[in-house]
Design a protein around this motif. Sequence first.
Motif, mmCIF file in Angstrom:
data_model
loop_
_atom_site.group_PDB
_atom_site.id
_atom_site.type_symbol
_atom_site.label_atom_id
_atom_site.label_comp_id
_atom_site.label_asym_id
_atom_site.label_seq_id
_atom_site.Cartn_x
_atom_site.Cartn_y
_atom_site.Cartn_z
ATOM 1 N N PHE A 158 20.918 -82.485 8.810
ATOM 2 C CA PHE A 158 19.975 -82.846 8.077
ATOM 3 C C PHE A 158 21.067 -82.687 6.076
ATOM 4 O O PHE A 158 21.100 -83.804 5.296
ATOM 5 N N GLU A 159 22.096 -81.616 6.355
ATOM 6 C CA GLU A 159 23.043 -81.912 4.999
ATOM 7 C C GLU A 159 24.070 -83.448 5.224
ATOM 8 O O GLU A 159 23.849 -83.396 3.703
ATOM 9 N N GLU A 160 24.799 -83.602 6.535
ATOM 10 C CA GLU A 160 25.417 -84.489 6.059
ATOM 11 C C GLU A 160 24.265 -85.618 6.181
ATOM 12 O O GLU A 160 24.869 -86.828 4.787
ATOM 13 N N GLN A 161 23.074 -85.847 6.546
ATOM 14 C CA GLN A 161 21.977 -87.374 6.001
ATOM 15 C C GLN A 161 21.522 -87.584 4.951
ATOM 16 O O GLN A 161 22.233 -88.322 4.524
ATOM 17 N N LEU A 162 21.532 -86.640 3.858
ATOM 18 C CA LEU A 162 21.919 -86.441 3.332
ATOM 19 C C LEU A 162 22.684 -85.985 1.909
ATOM 20 O O LEU A 162 22.603 -86.856 0.258
ATOM 21 N N ALA A 163 24.026 -85.478 2.246
ATOM 22 C CA ALA A 163 24.808 -86.330 1.791
ATOM 23 C C ALA A 163 25.652 -87.299 0.989
ATOM 24 O O ALA A 163 25.919 -88.150 0.160
ATOM 25 N N GLU A 164 24.708 -88.243 2.146
ATOM 26 C CA GLU A 164 25.367 -89.700 2.300
ATOM 27 C C GLU A 164 23.774 -90.943 1.386
ATOM 28 O O GLU A 164 24.032 -91.790 1.291
ATOM 29 N N PHE A 165 22.845 -90.136 0.967
ATOM 30 C CA PHE A 165 21.392 -90.898 0.319
ATOM 31 C C PHE A 165 22.667 -90.971 -1.165
ATOM 32 O O PHE A 165 22.802 -90.029 -2.188
ATOM 33 N N ASP A 166 22.079 -92.259 -1.472
ATOM 34 C CA ASP A 166 22.384 -92.162 -3.131
ATOM 35 C C ASP A 166 20.829 -91.741 -3.669
ATOM 36 O O ASP A 166 20.205 -92.755 -3.612
#
Length: 270
Positions: free
Chosen positions: A228-236
């Motif tokens: 979850f944290e990795e996915q949203l760390a890449e979110f613009d």
Amino acid sequence: MTIHTLLPQRVVAGFAARGDADPAVLAGLELKRQLDVELEVVHALPAPRFQRGTGHLGANVADQQQLEGAIQERASGKLLELLRGRGDDSDPAELLRFAQGHPATALLDRASEWPADLIVLGPHERRGRIDFGGTARTVLGKSPCNVWSQPGEPRPIRNLLVPVDISEHSLAALRLGRALAQVMGARLTALHAYVPPFFSYSREAIDLEAATSLDLIEADRRLDRQEFEEQLAEFDWGEVEHTIDWSEGRPDELVLARADADLIVMGTHG
């Protein structure tokens, strides 16, 4: 980052002259003001009734036209009242559209014909223990576009809540939430609900605190949070102020517990 392609351009709002769908119209008018959308207010007219067993209309054409005329006049007056209450001098005739049949059918047909990007519904009807489904359920199940449910009078949107399960569908909802938050100047919270996989282990093992089962659950918990944290760390995120919230519990309960959310943006079942 472009946002115009994510935001609705054409909005259909359900309406009823008796007033129970007023929140939907008010929400549609607010979207028209903030997002400059094209808005149509759809009011369903009762279809002519047939006399039982005869195959003939139960009311003659003149009676049907008189009934429809009375409903249209009442609906126009009610919409004018809502417009003037907001200081809006728009002509109700330019917004109102009438269609015969069930309200859900009228909304779905118009949303498909136009086509619309968003259908706005008013409060869900409270039903008893036997529920064959109403307008909201039918629209949610068959809508060709996004659906906005407005249970009460619209309030300023300062906090958006977007439940995220890390799937591409929920990330699409997050992109829409980001676009809305940017236009409305709102803060966004991305919420992920982790449900421990207790169904995979015996109740006896859990009660006895079996090391293997508990270790596996803890490993699953860590992996879920990491993804979850990795996915949203890449979110613009653009310039949207946001918070990431990983919580453990039932998704529905965690979402409903967020009383500070003015708008929930989420995907629905297929």
